[in-house]
Design a protein around this motif. Structure first.
Motif, PDB file in Angstrom:
ATOM      1  N   ARG A 175       1.147  -1.496   0.131  1.00  0.00           N
ATOM      2  CA  ARG A 175      -0.181  -0.157  -0.094  1.00  0.00           C
ATOM      3  C   ARG A 175       0.997   0.844  -0.238  1.00  0.00           C
ATOM      4  O   ARG A 175       1.895   1.350   0.733  1.00  0.00           O
ATOM      5  CB  ARG A 175      -1.192   0.211   1.320  1.00  0.00           C
ATOM      6  CG  ARG A 175      -1.904  -0.736   1.480  1.00  0.00           C
ATOM      7  CD  ARG A 175      -2.885  -1.158   2.525  1.00  0.00           C
ATOM      8  NE  ARG A 175      -4.175  -2.171   1.934  1.00  0.00           N
ATOM      9  CZ  ARG A 175      -4.957  -1.376   1.922  1.00  0.00           C
ATOM     10  NH1 ARG A 175      -4.911  -0.597   1.582  1.00  0.00           N
ATOM     11  NH2 ARG A 175      -6.231  -2.750   1.297  1.00  0.00           N
ATOM     12  N   VAL A 176       0.522   1.890  -0.488  1.00  0.00           N
ATOM     13  CA  VAL A 176       1.020   3.347  -0.774  1.00  0.00           C
ATOM     14  C   VAL A 176       0.059   4.755  -0.671  1.00  0.00           C
ATOM     15  O   VAL A 176      -0.595   5.282  -1.258  1.00  0.00           O
ATOM     16  CB  VAL A 176       1.802   3.291  -2.187  1.00  0.00           C
ATOM     17  CG1 VAL A 176       2.646   5.122  -2.262  1.00  0.00           C
ATOM     18  CG2 VAL A 176       3.056   2.634  -2.545  1.00  0.00           C
ATOM     19  N   PRO A 177       0.330   5.109   1.040  1.00  0.00           N
ATOM     20  CA  PRO A 177      -1.078   5.769   1.283  1.00  0.00           C
ATOM     21  C   PRO A 177      -0.657   6.852   0.349  1.00  0.00           C
ATOM     22  O   PRO A 177       1.054   7.046   0.513  1.00  0.00           O
ATOM     23  CB  PRO A 177      -1.180   6.189   2.523  1.00  0.00           C
ATOM     24  CG  PRO A 177       0.213   5.192   2.659  1.00  0.00           C
ATOM     25  CD  PRO A 177       0.549   4.385   2.221  1.00  0.00           C
ATOM     26  N   GLY A 178      -1.795   8.232   0.988  1.00  0.00           N
ATOM     27  CA  GLY A 178      -1.702   9.654   0.623  1.00  0.00           C
ATOM     28  C   GLY A 178      -0.647   9.497  -1.177  1.00  0.00           C
ATOM     29  O   GLY A 178      -0.139  10.727  -1.793  1.00  0.00           O
ATOM     30  N   PHE A 179      -1.481   8.533  -1.985  1.00  0.00           N
ATOM     31  CA  PHE A 179      -0.690   8.509  -3.219  1.00  0.00           C
ATOM     32  C   PHE A 179      -0.943   9.664  -4.411  1.00  0.00           C
ATOM     33  O   PHE A 179      -2.671  10.190  -4.345  1.00  0.00           O
ATOM     34  CB  PHE A 179      -0.903   7.065  -4.517  1.00  0.00           C
ATOM     35  CG  PHE A 179      -0.672   7.212  -5.767  1.00  0.00           C
ATOM     36  CD1 PHE A 179       0.776   6.994  -6.335  1.00  0.00           C
ATOM     37  CD2 PHE A 179      -0.914   7.301  -6.491  1.00  0.00           C
ATOM     38  CE1 PHE A 179       1.326   7.379  -7.356  1.00  0.00           C
ATOM     39  CE2 PHE A 179      -0.638   7.021  -7.608  1.00  0.00           C
ATOM     40  CZ  PHE A 179       0.474   7.235  -8.341  1.00  0.00           C
ATOM     41  N   LEU A 224      -6.508   2.154  -7.240  1.00  0.00           N
ATOM     42  CA  LEU A 224      -6.080   3.355  -6.732  1.00  0.00           C
ATOM     43  C   LEU A 224      -7.902   3.364  -5.964  1.00  0.00           C
ATOM     44  O   LEU A 224      -8.669   3.424  -6.568  1.00  0.00           O
ATOM     45  CB  LEU A 224      -6.265   4.056  -8.220  1.00  0.00           C
ATOM     46  CG  LEU A 224      -5.824   6.096  -7.275  1.00  0.00           C
ATOM     47  CD1 LEU A 224      -4.813   5.827  -6.215  1.00  0.00           C
ATOM     48  CD2 LEU A 224      -5.456   6.865  -8.509  1.00  0.00           C
ATOM     49  N   ASP A 282      -9.109   5.486  -2.320  1.00  0.00           N
ATOM     50  CA  ASP A 282      -9.258   6.687  -1.544  1.00  0.00           C
ATOM     51  C   ASP A 282      -7.843   7.273  -1.280  1.00  0.00           C
ATOM     52  O   ASP A 282      -7.460   7.297  -0.043  1.00  0.00           O
ATOM     53  CB  ASP A 282     -10.144   6.108  -0.071  1.00  0.00           C
ATOM     54  CG  ASP A 282     -11.187   6.028  -0.652  1.00  0.00           C
ATOM     55  OD1 ASP A 282     -12.082   6.542  -1.111  1.00  0.00           O
ATOM     56  OD2 ASP A 282     -11.686   4.831   0.168  1.00  0.00           O
ATOM     57  N   GLY A 283      -7.095   7.475  -2.390  1.00  0.00           N
ATOM     58  CA  GLY A 283      -5.643   7.893  -2.318  1.00  0.00           C
ATOM     59  C   GLY A 283      -4.433   7.538  -1.753  1.00  0.00           C
ATOM     60  O   GLY A 283      -3.308   7.668  -1.955  1.00  0.00           O
ATOM     61  N   THR A 284      -5.510   5.750  -1.908  1.00  0.00           N
ATOM     62  CA  THR A 284      -4.290   5.223  -1.109  1.00  0.00           C
ATOM     63  C   THR A 284      -3.898   4.175  -2.752  1.00  0.00           C
ATOM     64  O   THR A 284      -5.011   3.399  -3.499  1.00  0.00           O
ATOM     65  CB  THR A 284      -4.729   4.162  -0.588  1.00  0.00           C
ATOM     66  OG1 THR A 284      -4.537   5.206   0.789  1.00  0.00           O
ATOM     67  CG2 THR A 284      -3.525   2.590  -0.051  1.00  0.00           C
ATOM     68  N   VAL A 341      -3.186   0.749  -4.261  1.00  0.00           N
ATOM     69  CA  VAL A 341      -2.356  -0.613  -4.126  1.00  0.00           C
ATOM     70  C   VAL A 341      -1.791  -1.481  -5.130  1.00  0.00           C
ATOM     71  O   VAL A 341      -2.609  -1.726  -5.741  1.00  0.00           O
ATOM     72  CB  VAL A 341      -3.811  -1.305  -3.459  1.00  0.00           C
ATOM     73  CG1 VAL A 341      -4.004  -2.793  -3.070  1.00  0.00           C
ATOM     74  CG2 VAL A 341      -4.557  -0.527  -2.682  1.00  0.00           C
TER      75      VAL A 341
END
Ligand code: FES
Length: 103
Positions: free
Chosen positions: A5-9, A92, A94-96, A98
């Motif tokens: 997971r890359v949050p705040g993408f 993608l 909610d801004g995350t 995956v």
């Protein structure tokens, strides 16, 4: 396949690319119509960075010698590259971002 997971993408502008570092790999990422596409950043021709290229008609165009790879499959649409690009499942939400990337 492990999920990362890359949050705040922050999605790049349409036709543009960005990079993420996941599981020791540098991936290029683009978003078309809300769908994220991720693949190895290194072109299979001479390893130029595909994130410096652009996206046109569902393909990423390498900035060095203009090979084109299908975003969804990584298949070569036009040379000089001969080997397909390795693609990774990406979503993608909610801004995350995956990603499914092997360790
Ligand atoms: S390095 Fe990409 S086309 Fe040559």
């Amino acid at each position: 396949m492990p999920t990362h997971r890359v949050p705040g993408f922050t999605a790049p502008a349409p036709g543009d690319l960005t990079t993420v570092d996941v599981a020791g790999r540098k991936l290029a990422v683009t978003v078309e119509d809300g769908q994220a596409y991720a693949f190895d950043d290194a072109c299979t021709h001479m390893r130029c960075s595909l994130s410096g290229g652009e996206v046109e008609d569902g393909a990423v165009i390498c900035p060095c010698h203009f090979a084109a790879f299908d975003l969804a499959t990584g298949a070569v649409r036009s040379g000089p590259a001969e080997e397909p690009l390795r693609c990774y499942r990406a979503q993608l939400a909610d801004g995350t971002l995956v990603l499914e990337v092997p360790e």
